[in-house]
Write a protein that holds these residues in place. Structure first.
Motif, PDB file in Angstrom:
ATOM      1  N   VAL A  53      23.992  50.584  78.600  1.00  0.00           N
ATOM      2  CA  VAL A  53      24.270  52.137  78.150  1.00  0.00           C
ATOM      3  C   VAL A  53      24.264  52.410  76.706  1.00  0.00           C
ATOM      4  O   VAL A  53      25.291  51.862  75.982  1.00  0.00           O
ATOM      5  N   GLY A  54      23.469  53.284  76.079  1.00  0.00           N
ATOM      6  CA  GLY A  54      23.585  53.204  74.306  1.00  0.00           C
ATOM      7  C   GLY A  54      23.202  51.990  73.729  1.00  0.00           C
ATOM      8  O   GLY A  54      24.048  51.620  72.851  1.00  0.00           O
ATOM      9  N   CYS A  55      22.134  51.596  74.173  1.00  0.00           N
ATOM     10  CA  CYS A  55      21.739  50.198  74.040  1.00  0.00           C
ATOM     11  C   CYS A  55      21.396  50.034  72.350  1.00  0.00           C
ATOM     12  O   CYS A  55      21.349  48.949  71.981  1.00  0.00           O
ATOM     13  N   GLY A  56      20.904  51.245  71.567  1.00  0.00           N
ATOM     14  CA  GLY A  56      20.689  50.976  70.400  1.00  0.00           C
ATOM     15  C   GLY A  56      19.494  50.203  70.244  1.00  0.00           C
ATOM     16  O   GLY A  56      18.541  50.376  70.925  1.00  0.00           O
ATOM     17  N   THR A  57      19.353  49.157  69.388  1.00  0.00           N
ATOM     18  CA  THR A  57      18.158  48.524  68.909  1.00  0.00           C
ATOM     19  C   THR A  57      18.072  47.322  70.071  1.00  0.00           C
ATOM     20  O   THR A  57      17.295  46.310  69.937  1.00  0.00           O
ATOM     21  N   GLY A  58      18.903  47.163  70.973  1.00  0.00           N
ATOM     22  CA  GLY A  58      18.868  46.261  72.030  1.00  0.00           C
ATOM     23  C   GLY A  58      19.320  44.792  72.075  1.00  0.00           C
ATOM     24  O   GLY A  58      19.122  44.059  72.853  1.00  0.00           O
ATOM     25  N   GLY A  59      20.303  44.577  70.991  1.00  0.00           N
ATOM     26  CA  GLY A  59      20.860  43.234  70.833  1.00  0.00           C
ATOM     27  C   GLY A  59      21.380  42.818  72.065  1.00  0.00           C
ATOM     28  O   GLY A  59      21.254  41.620  72.894  1.00  0.00           O
ATOM     29  N   LEU A  60      22.484  43.573  72.585  1.00  0.00           N
ATOM     30  CA  LEU A  60      23.125  43.384  73.845  1.00  0.00           C
ATOM     31  C   LEU A  60      22.194  43.332  75.129  1.00  0.00           C
ATOM     32  O   LEU A  60      22.531  42.423  76.028  1.00  0.00           O
ATOM     33  N   THR A  61      21.201  44.246  75.242  1.00  0.00           N
ATOM     34  CA  THR A  61      20.305  44.317  76.443  1.00  0.00           C
ATOM     35  C   THR A  61      19.576  42.925  76.221  1.00  0.00           C
ATOM     36  O   THR A  61      19.285  42.330  77.431  1.00  0.00           O
ATOM     37  N   LEU A  62      19.097  42.599  75.207  1.00  0.00           N
ATOM     38  CA  LEU A  62      18.268  41.262  75.220  1.00  0.00           C
ATOM     39  C   LEU A  62      19.240  39.904  75.662  1.00  0.00           C
ATOM     40  O   LEU A  62      18.840  39.139  76.206  1.00  0.00           O
ATOM     41  N   ALA A  63      20.573  40.115  75.083  1.00  0.00           N
ATOM     42  CA  ALA A  63      21.349  39.151  75.290  1.00  0.00           C
ATOM     43  C   ALA A  63      21.787  38.823  76.806  1.00  0.00           C
ATOM     44  O   ALA A  63      21.647  37.925  77.508  1.00  0.00           O
ATOM     45  N   VAL A  64      21.738  40.106  77.678  1.00  0.00           N
ATOM     46  CA  VAL A  64      22.258  40.092  78.996  1.00  0.00           C
ATOM     47  C   VAL A  64      20.810  39.565  79.731  1.00  0.00           C
ATOM     48  O   VAL A  64      20.855  38.779  80.609  1.00  0.00           O
ATOM     49  N   ALA A  65      19.608  39.957  79.227  1.00  0.00           N
ATOM     50  CA  ALA A  65      18.447  39.610  80.043  1.00  0.00           C
ATOM     51  C   ALA A  65      18.309  38.212  79.881  1.00  0.00           C
ATOM     52  O   ALA A  65      17.826  37.526  80.778  1.00  0.00           O
TER      53      ALA A  65
END
Length: 278
Positions: A53-65
């Motif tokens: 949530v509130g992923c911004g430019t996706g740094g955490l999203t990609l790390a989780v993926a």
């Protein structure tokens, strides 16, 4: 100057979002300790489905993926089109199986029970109605799903984050004011308020712990950081050249206690919040 939640949304969709995209590498590096904290705390296993949530430019999203593996799915959601575009481009470049949704997580029609975990790095303090927003996230989570997020504690515990505006205030009278409990960086300073919001929105087993992490950035990036980001960054470009020069001199001097050689170092005083979809 008081900024409403609608005005904040407009900022993230416009100039503010573009500045964050341009500062992506700097900000990802600066907040990596918080990303690592969440990855360690994430209640998800390979193959799970996670919402950022509130992923911004996706740094955490990609790390989780990357942590979930090819069988998993991580979806980032943010209201900022520039940031979502940048996140999608990053995922494509990396070949990382993450996807992104341009939407307001507070009212987006997520698949009911579609996620095994919900995570956020400093992305949940901007909702106009936090109870409504977390209730919507609860509907998106399956029963028993875990929620983990990091948010800032109070401004008084994070002097680095307010150094620029305190130093620049005499020169920039139109700086946006920070107001307790309104959407913004320190809206979740109170652990009691966080607990109430989560309990009222259907989350259980709530655990809120203070965490302090040392964050850094290159000293060479400091002036660009405070003249482009934060409250000073919002109004700096509108000032005349003489005022800009004075702001840079005064604010750079105010940051001196945080400068250690070629590195700027500060403590991020945050809450690590855990809850379960009951």
């Amino acid at each position: 100057m008081r900024e409403t939640s609608d005005e904040q949304a407009a900022r993230w969709k416009g100039r503010g979002g573009h500045v964050w995209v341009e500062s992506q590498a700097l900000l990802d590096g600066m907040f990596r300790p918080l990303e690592e904290l969440l990855l360690e705390a994430l209640p998800a296993r390979p193959g799970d489905r996670v919402l950022d949530v509130g992923c911004g430019t996706g740094g955490l999203t990609l790390a989780v993926a990357r942590q979930l593996g090819r069988a998993g799915r991580c979806v980032g959601v943010d209201i900022s089109e520039p940031m979502i575009d940048a996140a999608r481009a990053r995922a494509e470049r990396e070949g990382t199986p993450a996807s992104f949704v341009l939407a307001d997580a507070a009212d987006h029609a997520f698949e009911p029970g579609g996620f095994d975990a919900v995570v956020s790095r400093n992305g949940v303090m901007f909702f106009g109605d936090s109870v409504q927003a977390f209730a919507n996230l609860r509907r998106a989570a399956r029963d028993g799903a875990g929620l983990r997020f990091v948010c800032w504690r109070g401004a008084e515990e994070n002097p680095y984050m307010t150094t620029a505006e305190r130093a620049a205030a005499p020169l920039l009278p139109n700086l946006p004011a920070r107001r307790p409990d309104e959407p913004g960086q320190f809206a979740f300073a109170s652990a009691e308020r966080i607990h109430r919001i989560l309990a009222e929105s259907g989350w259980t087993d709530i655990d809120i712990r203070p965490v302090d992490r040392t964050c850094t950035l290159p000293e060479s990036e400091l002036v660009g950081y405070f003249t482009r980001l934060g409250p000073v960054g919002l109004v700096f470009a509108e000032a005349d050249k003489e005022t800009q020069t004075q702001v840079i001199e005064r604010v750079r001097a105010a940051f001196e206690p945080f400068v250690h050689g070629t590195e700027v170092r500060f403590t991020a005083a945050c809450w690590l919040v855990a809850a379960q979809a009951g």
